[in-house]
Design an enzyme around this catalytic site. Sequence first.
Site, PDB file in Angstrom:
ATOM      1  N   ARG A 239      -3.588  -6.135  -3.968  1.00  0.00           N
ATOM      2  CA  ARG A 239      -2.224  -6.435  -4.932  1.00  0.00           C
ATOM      3  C   ARG A 239      -2.075  -7.888  -4.950  1.00  0.00           C
ATOM      4  O   ARG A 239      -2.000  -8.153  -6.715  1.00  0.00           O
ATOM      5  CB  ARG A 239      -1.665  -5.762  -4.209  1.00  0.00           C
ATOM      6  CG  ARG A 239      -0.720  -4.173  -4.515  1.00  0.00           C
ATOM      7  CD  ARG A 239       0.449  -3.668  -3.518  1.00  0.00           C
ATOM      8  NE  ARG A 239       0.313  -2.534  -4.083  1.00  0.00           N
ATOM      9  CZ  ARG A 239       1.678  -1.450  -3.662  1.00  0.00           C
ATOM     10  NH1 ARG A 239       2.543  -2.091  -2.359  1.00  0.00           N
ATOM     11  NH2 ARG A 239       1.361  -0.033  -3.998  1.00  0.00           N
TER      12      ARG A 239
ATOM     13  N   LYS B  95       0.677  19.064   1.751  1.00  0.00           N
ATOM     14  CA  LYS B  95       1.582  20.149   1.051  1.00  0.00           C
ATOM     15  C   LYS B  95       1.322  19.747  -0.119  1.00  0.00           C
ATOM     16  O   LYS B  95       1.433  19.127  -1.035  1.00  0.00           O
ATOM     17  CB  LYS B  95       3.043  19.494   1.424  1.00  0.00           C
ATOM     18  CG  LYS B  95       2.957  19.655   3.147  1.00  0.00           C
ATOM     19  CD  LYS B  95       4.757  19.578   3.412  1.00  0.00           C
ATOM     20  CE  LYS B  95       4.895  19.353   4.603  1.00  0.00           C
ATOM     21  NZ  LYS B  95       6.294  19.469   4.540  1.00  0.00           N
TER      22      LYS B  95
ATOM     23  N   GLY C 167      -1.419   7.134  -2.501  1.00  0.00           N
ATOM     24  CA  GLY C 167      -1.653   6.587  -1.096  1.00  0.00           C
ATOM     25  C   GLY C 167      -2.883   7.012  -0.508  1.00  0.00           C
ATOM     26  O   GLY C 167      -3.646   6.315  -0.254  1.00  0.00           O
TER      27      GLY C 167
ATOM     28  N   GLY D 139       3.664   6.161  -5.328  1.00  0.00           N
ATOM     29  CA  GLY D 139       4.461   6.765  -6.010  1.00  0.00           C
ATOM     30  C   GLY D 139       4.381   7.004  -7.078  1.00  0.00           C
ATOM     31  O   GLY D 139       4.645   7.633  -7.786  1.00  0.00           O
TER      32      GLY D 139
HETATM   33  N1  ADP Z   1      -5.859  20.046   6.728  1.00  0.00           N
HETATM   34  C1  ADP Z   1      -4.768  19.904   7.126  1.00  0.00           C
HETATM   35  N2  ADP Z   1      -4.627  19.743   7.422  1.00  0.00           N
HETATM   36  C2  ADP Z   1      -3.363  18.931   7.729  1.00  0.00           C
HETATM   37  N3  ADP Z   1      -2.782  17.525   7.043  1.00  0.00           N
HETATM   38  C3  ADP Z   1      -4.109  17.092   6.692  1.00  0.00           C
HETATM   39  C4  ADP Z   1      -5.053  18.107   6.530  1.00  0.00           C
HETATM   40  N4  ADP Z   1      -6.057  18.013   5.273  1.00  0.00           N
HETATM   41  C5  ADP Z   1      -5.671  16.468   4.768  1.00  0.00           C
HETATM   42  N5  ADP Z   1      -4.068  15.992   5.558  1.00  0.00           N
HETATM   43  C6  ADP Z   1      -2.935  14.787   5.625  1.00  0.00           C
HETATM   44  O1  ADP Z   1      -2.726  14.623   4.925  1.00  0.00           O
HETATM   45  C7  ADP Z   1      -1.937  13.687   4.976  1.00  0.00           C
HETATM   46  C8  ADP Z   1      -2.281  12.937   3.218  1.00  0.00           C
HETATM   47  O2  ADP Z   1      -1.167  13.179   2.221  1.00  0.00           O
HETATM   48  P1  ADP Z   1      -0.581  13.377   1.724  1.00  0.00           P
HETATM   49  O3  ADP Z   1       0.402  12.021   1.554  1.00  0.00           O
HETATM   50  O4  ADP Z   1      -0.075  14.386   0.576  1.00  0.00           O
HETATM   51  O5  ADP Z   1      -1.564  12.894   0.782  1.00  0.00           O
HETATM   52  P2  ADP Z   1      -1.276  11.342  -0.544  1.00  0.00           P
HETATM   53  O6  ADP Z   1      -0.635  10.616  -0.237  1.00  0.00           O
HETATM   54  O7  ADP Z   1      -2.874  10.856  -1.037  1.00  0.00           O
HETATM   55  O8  ADP Z   1      -0.749  11.373  -1.855  1.00  0.00           O
HETATM   56  C9  ADP Z   1      -3.136  12.540   5.205  1.00  0.00           C
HETATM   57  O9  ADP Z   1      -2.446  12.079   6.430  1.00  0.00           O
HETATM   58  C10 ADP Z   1      -3.957  14.046   5.872  1.00  0.00           C
HETATM   59  O10 ADP Z   1      -4.326  13.596   7.602  1.00  0.00           O
HETATM   60  O1  X15 Z   2       3.910  -0.050  -2.219  1.00  0.00           O
HETATM   61  C1  X15 Z   2       5.027   0.419  -3.030  1.00  0.00           C
HETATM   62  O2  X15 Z   2       4.896   1.876  -3.392  1.00  0.00           O
HETATM   63  P1  X15 Z   2       3.625   3.038  -2.787  1.00  0.00           P
HETATM   64  O3  X15 Z   2       3.420   3.024  -1.414  1.00  0.00           O
HETATM   65  O4  X15 Z   2       4.114   4.154  -3.090  1.00  0.00           O
HETATM   66  O5  X15 Z   2       2.295   2.428  -3.872  1.00  0.00           O
HETATM   67  C2  X15 Z   2       5.908   0.469  -3.568  1.00  0.00           C
HETATM   68  O6  X15 Z   2       5.452  -1.309  -4.133  1.00  0.00           O
HETATM   69  C3  X15 Z   2       6.979   0.040  -3.690  1.00  0.00           C
HETATM   70  O7  X15 Z   2       7.412   0.438  -2.942  1.00  0.00           O
HETATM   71  P2  X15 Z   2       9.246   1.542  -2.453  1.00  0.00           P
HETATM   72  O8  X15 Z   2       8.573   2.188  -2.031  1.00  0.00           O
HETATM   73  O9  X15 Z   2       9.586   0.883  -1.197  1.00  0.00           O
HETATM   74  O10 X15 Z   2       9.713   0.595  -3.475  1.00  0.00           O
END
Ligand code: ADP
Ligand code: X15
Length: 394
Positions: A35, A196, A352, A375
């Site tokens: 970043r 999910k 993320g 996000g």
């Molecule tokens: N089959 C699965 N069962 C349980 N958890 C899973 C499975 N596949 C992936 N995950 C978990 O999903 C998490 C990421 O989910 P999410 O936060 O929705 O994705 P992102 O942050 O990329 O949007 C990871 O920590 C991963 O371990």
């Molecule tokens: O790291 C951030 O968000 P992200 O983890 O969703 O990429 C941004 O700096 C926003 O931080 P915040 O979710 O505490 O408002």
Amino acid sequence: MKTLDNYNFSNKKALIRVDFNVPLNENFEVTDTTRIEAAKPSITKILEDGGAVVLMSHLGRPVGKEEKFSLKHITSKVSEILGVQVKFVDDCVSDEAFAASEKLENGEILLLENLRFYQEEKEGNEDFAQQLAKHGDIYVNDAFGTAHRAHASTAVIAKYFENKRAGRLLEKEINNLDKVLNAKEKPVTAILGGAKVSSKITVIENILEKIDHLIIGGGMTFTFIKAQGGEIGDSLVEEDKLNLALDILKLAKKRNVEVHLPVDSVVADKFDKNANTKTMPVDAIENGWMGLDIGTKSVANFTEIIKASQIILWNGPMGVFEMEKFAEGTIKIGEAIAAATKNGTFSLVGGGDSVAAVKQFGLENRVSYVSTGGGAMLEMLEGKSLPGIAALEN
Ligand SMILES: Nc1ncnc2c1ncn2[C@@H]1O[C@H](COP(=O)(O)OP(=O)(O)O)[C@@H](O)[C@H]1O
Ligand SMILES: O=C(OP(=O)(O)O)[C@H](O)COP(=O)(O)O
């Protein structure tokens, strides 16, 4: 929306909202500089024009003035990356802070203390925003990662400036996402994974109008499989989203989007890195087993679609990539995307955990673009207007 183009910052003081919310280790060292590096093009342009730069950012989610979240920890790293000795002031709106920006000379950079040391920041307080605005002649927002927050420094502050502009990073993020959401070439493929379906539902609904193929992997697979009558053993499922999964499949059909679900799954007898594993058909998983990754047949099927795609969006890992035994599917899909990219496909990775996976497996430079916002990127994919961007448009 104005950008940094066609404007000369000579003798001007630019107040730039950046997202320096970077991870620190226990010694307060920055462990991922992405970043900071991403903010460099805007800062360099302004300095090269002959202007001065005041940087403001948040770091973490402090409760009051928690020293561990001070931006003083990152000042030397920022200086190193920018190639300029950055000055730091341990406040945002004190007399000392204003004196520091007041006496800043062209070619110099000042970094203010963590904006979230003031609760007024997150409250979007107008007085606080107006105070902050005194630090510069021109406001630049380059904090894409925080553009979904309606905070004082991201959204409210803009109205106190005649001259407000999107920085290079913000511009790049918007343009790259536009390449996916308003693609001129086909086919467009979205690969969605993660845990999910509930956290991706609005994304799916919004992008179905814009894509040709939807590949689904990760934990959300099993809600779709169960909804269609499959046996999923102990895999992750959202029972209250079964009908929704069927609705999504119907909507996809109506929109002529081909949905590709895994056909096989690497299953484990417990959620553990040392679990026993085997591969089973994704719709015939025995009780006592849970699907934690996509299997080789699914990888092969998905790879064919990826190869034939002109535009690819990837959000969410294909399995529990944090554990080696369940990382293969995510690695192989990442490699397929990298290979397609080499052949001219445009690929965008956002959100993320898929970004974390791409970095962990060394694929960062082999895809077209990796978003700096988790996000923020998801909200853009949901079709929402981001307050930090909207404020520049008014
Ligand atoms: N089959 C699965 N069962 C349980 N958890 C899973 C499975 N596949 C992936 N995950 C978990 O999903 C998490 C990421 O989910 P999410 O936060 O929705 O994705 P992102 O942050 O990329 O949007 C990871 O920590 C991963 O371990
Ligand atoms: O790291 C951030 O968000 P992200 O983890 O969703 O990429 C941004 O700096 C926003 O931080 P915040 O979710 O505490 O408002």
